[in-house]
Design an enzyme around this catalytic site. Structure first.
Site, mmCIF file in Angstrom:
data_model
loop_
_atom_site.group_PDB
_atom_site.id
_atom_site.type_symbol
_atom_site.label_atom_id
_atom_site.label_comp_id
_atom_site.label_asym_id
_atom_site.label_seq_id
_atom_site.Cartn_x
_atom_site.Cartn_y
_atom_site.Cartn_z
ATOM 1 N N HIS A 553 0.813 -1.220 0.000
ATOM 2 C CA HIS A 553 0.000 0.000 0.000
ATOM 3 C C HIS A 553 0.847 1.271 0.000
ATOM 4 C CE1 HIS A 553 1.305 -0.283 4.110
ATOM 5 N NE2 HIS A 553 0.807 0.906 4.378
ATOM 6 N N HIS A 568 2.049 7.085 0.005
ATOM 7 C CA HIS A 568 1.186 6.221 0.825
ATOM 8 C C HIS A 568 -0.236 6.274 0.257
ATOM 9 C CE1 HIS A 568 -1.095 4.705 4.252
ATOM 10 N NE2 HIS A 568 0.041 4.315 4.819
#
Length: 648
Positions: A553, A568
């Site tokens: 992620h 992120h």
């Protein structure tokens, strides 16, 4: 882009490669099933059938002890095998020569083990034992070369994590079918090729022909892997640190969660392997119906494939710990039903199947927990030991198998199930002794494994997510720490101005307004956020990937001039455990501006009820003057310059 691999629609070789690898897994696990589970049936029941029962039992005991000792010794050799493969560099690749060569040699030697070596087993027992030991250890070493090389090929076949998942899924299906189908076909085929039925146990001829067929399939599918798969060349796979057995022990001692799950699984895999190894004996010597074992083998084949696909569904709705306890409880229940089934085929099948169904689930829970312990160890110890950590589980399986082989030999001798025995010749006392070995000992081992898991294994999905979050917070700061003990070198910021383009298309958001305190407070560095309109993450500059996460992620980048950038995707998306994310670059791999670094499926994030905002921060902000060139609310593409970074 060099690193990104085309999909199957664009490259017809991809499907061929998947199928070849899946068939390779089929042959690989068919070989292992025959060697680890059914070879002992040949040794105890057919290798020594003289008129001297004492001699036969003594030889069975010698052979089983040799097997057990050699398999344990081979554990010490495994790291050397991995190092030899790591240093391999041929025109055919790093792994394929060992897959093909190891597959062919081990197959030939396996077939040889299913013979009395020209009658030496009775004419010269000492010489037989010496030659047997040599053949066995050479076979086991070459099988290990094949094994390590084969399962190491997945990352070498593709840089695309989505494609890797597909390759691994194909392989899991192939290996499950290969491992279980042996139980389905073994006795019908052995009896078909046997001249004498011997009370349903077959004869030497039948066992050898069946072993030769399995060995041939294993060798042919290994050759298929060599011909029809392709290894991607990469600098990432060169100059690896060598793995040593003592290093594995050090990691076990220091990483308490890895040690806890390893100890729990050690008892589980030993108990499971032991009971599984006795099942054919039960059908042959207790039920007196070895052909009925095919029913269990067929059921296990079907259930095993279903379990591979069902695990993600269960684990997504039920926590791994709850899933583990549920599966373990069903396994113990199945063993108890099996233990009291007597000669009822229906109860035997019910108990055996209830015992088998949870095994793939327990295996996957353990595998995921061991994988998560990589980040746990990274946070606790300050360095990442991925290869060492992941090498623990195969060692445990091999140790459990070695112990099981020794126990099977002792049990069959004690129960009178050696050379020429049939269901009619086994006494009630022998049956009682056999059941102690088959049920009481495995159940006790599994219960110990459950207790260790309950008391010591604390790592779960929630705690792993917290660990990953902490690693994200500390990443980048390590580079300004003079006492840093990690293996990563400290980047030196270079003079000049660097324009940072938006890594994703969408609408700009002030970083202070995102719903994540670590980013909003500036704790993760200065930067910006984007409400994405597209799932492609594009490199905003040329540089090197310095941080990756198993959950895919987020990604940490270092520009060629020393800027540390964290991208992120989403808030709390670590909870998705990689679902909906694809990575196209590995750690320490260089990329160019405009390369696609990763991709995410926005609907998966929203369906989970999570925020899809993408945060972009310079984690070593203190070394730079940072200026935002666009305002919140503006729409941007991946070619728009959003931020200007200048060395102080």
């Amino acid at each position: 882009m060099d690193a990104k691999i085309d999909t199957a629609q664009k490259d017809p070789h991809v499907v061929r490669s998947r199928l070849a690898y899946s068939l390779g897994a089929f042959g690989h696990d068919a070989f292992f099933a025959l060697l680890s589970t059914y070879f002992m049936m040949y040794v105890t029941g057919h290798l020594f059938t003289s008129s001297d029962k004492h001699f036969d039992n003594k030889m069975v005991w010698y052979v089983t002890m040799i097997i057990m000792v050699l398999r344990i010794v081979e554990l010490l050799i495994d790291p050397l095998i991995g190092n030899a493969i790591d240093r391999t560099n041929t025109r055919w690749g790093k792994f394929k020569p060992w897959v093909v060569g190891g597959g062919i040699i081990s197959a030939i030697l396996l077939a040889a083990l299913f013979t009395p070596l020209g009658g030496l087993n009775t004419s010269n027992p000492v010489l037989y034992l010496i030659i047997f030991a040599i053949i066995y250890i050479v076979m086991d070493v070459f099988y290990s070369f094949n094994d390590v090389g084969f399962w190491s090929m997945v990352p070498a076949m593709s840089f695309d994590s989505h494609e890797r998942d597909k390759i691994a899924t194909f392989a899991r299906v192939g290996s499950t079918i290969g491992g279980q189908i042996i139980g389905f076909v073994i006795m019908p085929m052995v009896l078909f090729f046997s001249v004498n039925q011997n009370g349903g146990t077959g004869d030497d001829r039948g066992w050898f022909i069946f072993a030769a067929i399995v060995a041939a399939i294993s060798a042919i599918t290994a050759i298929g892997v060599g011909i029809f798969t392709h290894e991607q060349k990469s600098l990432l796979r060169e100059n690896k640190e060598q793995t040593k057995f003592k290093d594995i022990l050090k990691i076990l001692v220091k990483n308490d969660q890895l040690l806890a799950i390893a100890m729990s699984y050690l008892f589980f895999t030993t108990g499971q392997t032991l009971l599984n190894s006795f099942e054919l004996y039960y059908f042959t010597y207790i039920l007196g119906n070895s052909k009925a074992f095919s029913i269990l083998g067929g059921l296990n084949t079907i259930v095993g494939v279903i379990s591979v696909f069902a695990f993600p569904l269960f684990s997504g709705k039920i926590g791994r710990h709850k899933l583990f306890y549920g599966a373990a409880s069903i396994e113990v229940l199945g063993a108890l039903i099996f233990a009291f089934a007597g000669k009822s085929l229906a109860l035997v099948l019910l108990g055996a199947e209830l015992f088998f169904i949870p095994q793939p689930i327990i295996f996957l829970v353990v595998l995921m927990t061991i994988t998560d312990s990589v980040e746990y160890g990274q946070l606790k110890l300050g360095h990442r030991d991925e290869s060492l950590t992941l090498s623990v589980r195969p060692l445990l399986d091999k140790f459990g198998g070695a112990v099981a082989n020794g126990v099977v030999g002792a049990a069959t001798v004690a129960a009178g199930m050696t050379g020429g025995a049939t269901a009619a010749t086994v006494t009630a006392h022998g049956v009682s002794i056999f059941k102690v070995y088959m049920f009481l000992i495995p159940i006790a081992l599994i219960l110990v494994g459950i207790i260790i898991f309950a008391l010591k294994v604390k790592l779960d999905e929630k705690s792993h997510a917290q660990i990953v979050a902490k690693l994200e917070q500390t990443w980048g700061k390590q580079f300004s720490n003079d006492n840093d003990t990690t293996s990563e070198s400290t980047p030196t910021p270079q003079p000049g101005v660097t324009d940072i383009t938006s890594p994703v298309a969408g609408t700009l958001v002030n970083l202070k307004d995102v719903n994540d305190e670590n980013f909003a407070s500036g704790n993760m560095g200065k930067g910006f956020a984007i409400k994405p309109s597209d799932g492609k993450v594009i490199a905003p500059f040329s540089g090197t990937v310095r941080a990756t996460f198993s959950t895919r992620h987020a990604i940490g980048l270092e520009s060629d001039n020393g800027i540390m950038l964290l991208i992120h995707v989403g808030i709390d998306t670590v909870k998705l455990r990689g679902t909906g994310f694809i990575s196209y670059f590995d750690k320490d791999q260089h990329f160019d501006k405009g390369d696609e670094l990763m991709e995410f499926w926005d609907p998966a994030i929203k369906k989970a009820g999570l925020d899809d905002t993408v945060m972009v921060t310079v984690t070593n902000s203190k070394d730079f003057d940072i200026k935002l060139l666009k305002d919140a609310g503006e729409k941007v593409t991946t070619t728009d310059i959003v931020m200007e970074v200048t060395k102080k």
